[in-house]
Design an enzyme around this catalytic site. Structure first.
Site, PDB file in Angstrom:
ATOM      1  CG  ASN A  19      -1.883   1.161   1.235  1.00  0.00           C
ATOM      2  OD1 ASN A  19      -2.368   1.567   0.184  1.00  0.00           O
ATOM      3  ND2 ASN A  19      -2.180   1.712   2.410  1.00  0.00           N
ATOM      4  CG  ASP A  49      -2.147  -3.990  13.544  1.00  0.00           C
ATOM      5  OD1 ASP A  49      -3.225  -4.145  14.143  1.00  0.00           O
ATOM      6  OD2 ASP A  49      -1.110  -4.628  13.805  1.00  0.00           O
ATOM      7  CG  LEU A  50      -6.046   1.798   8.560  1.00  0.00           C
ATOM      8  CD1 LEU A  50      -6.291   1.171   7.193  1.00  0.00           C
ATOM      9  CD2 LEU A  50      -7.248   2.635   8.989  1.00  0.00           C
ATOM     10  CG  ASP A  51      -2.845   3.490   6.582  1.00  0.00           C
ATOM     11  OD1 ASP A  51      -2.828   2.739   5.592  1.00  0.00           O
ATOM     12  OD2 ASP A  51      -3.581   4.493   6.666  1.00  0.00           O
ATOM     13  CD  GLU A  52      -0.745   1.240  13.669  1.00  0.00           C
ATOM     14  OE1 GLU A  52      -0.413   0.237  14.338  1.00  0.00           O
ATOM     15  OE2 GLU A  52      -1.410   2.185  14.133  1.00  0.00           O
TER      16      GLU A  52
END
Length: 287
Positions: free
Chosen positions: A193, A229-232
């Site tokens: 991403n 884990d969103l954007d992690e």
């Protein structure tokens, strides 16, 4: 040995750090008359883990299955987590996009011009907007709106495309949908991403406008593997730029688009060249 009578491979591995790992690998290759073209290694003192990437040329008579069997034997002895890749096998990439086409356009151009050695097998989107751009490159485009079945049904369609095209990697080129935990779990280490980094305080709509209002001095972009884990997820590459009071929100957005393209392209290229090895929540990148 000439360029026309050998095959090139990339070996990547990680294992508990101990003496003799490099010697075992190089010795195995020497026994089979393989020529090491590039070798990089890293020992993580914090975790006690050793990482290695070796690119080598093998004689034309080399049996890939025998070679893998030999590495498997060494792997058992040294507790290696290893992968052997034939460089002739390009990564097959499915790109997901929404309405912002700059990263998609950049990846398509790099692939078309030979700057990115991958096969973009298809593009899918929850919007129809990028169909003309995609099809101008002769690549299949799939419009997958989120319908009555909801996100789960739409994600099932995406997974069907992954299977149909035998995609090795899914790239979120500004795909503005949050992937479910179940979807992420089905493709571990196979989804990359891109998002606006160094703006952690500015979530939600118009982050660059929020950043401008707060007078930030650095903006950036981060390419990472997708996890629940969103954007992690583990970071592969980051790009930053310094800005000042003279730059308005539109300037920041323009800078941001350029950095998103650069960071994503590098991350995809390094992944495709098998230069990225996961190290728990981080990555080792042999760039």
């Amino acid at each position: 040995m000439t360029d026309t009578d050998h095959r090139e491979y990339v070996l990547t591995l990680s294992c508990p750090d101990r003496p003799g790992i490099v010697a075992a690998v190089s010795g195995l290759l020497a026994e089979r008359d393989c020529n090491i073209l590039e070798s990089q290694q890293f020992g993580d003192g914090e975790s006690g883990t050793f990482f290695m990437r070796v690119q080598f040329a093998a004689p034309p008579a080399t049996d890939p299955d025998e070679l893998r069997g030999a590495f498997a034997a060494v792997g058992n002895d040294l507790a290696l987590d290893w992968r052997l890749h034939d460089t002739a096998d390009k990564q097959r990439v499915l790109i997901l996009v929404s309405k912002f086409g700059h990263c998609l356009n950049d990846l398509l151009y790099r692939r078309q011009s030979g700057l990115l050695d991958i096969d973009i097998v298809a593009v899918a989107s929850n919007h129809p907007d990028m169909r003309p751009l995609t099809q101008s490159y002769g690549i299949d485009y799939h419009h997958l709106p989120i319908g009555p079945g909801g996100r789960a049904a739409q994600e099932a369609e995406i997974l069907t495309l992954v299977e149909h095209y035998k995609a090795d990697l899914v790239v979120l080129a500004r795909y503005m949908q949050i992937l479910s935990d179940d979807f992420c779990a089905k493709l571990p280490g196979r989804i990359i991403n891109i998002h606006h980094s160094f703006l952690p305080s500015f979530k939600g709509a118009k982050p660059y406008h929020q950043a401008h209002a707060r007078g930030v001095k650095l903006i950036g972009a981060t390419a990472h593997y997708v996890t629940a884990d969103l954007d992690e997820g583990p970071i592969i590459e980051q790009e930053v730029a310094r800005v000042d009071h003279s730059h308005g929100p539109e300037d920041l957005m323009a800078f941001g688009r350029d950095m998103e393209c650069l960071a994503l392209a590098r991350a995809v290229r390094w992944h495709a060249e098998h230069r990225v090895i996961l190290n728990r929540d981080r990555t080792v990148v042999f760039s």
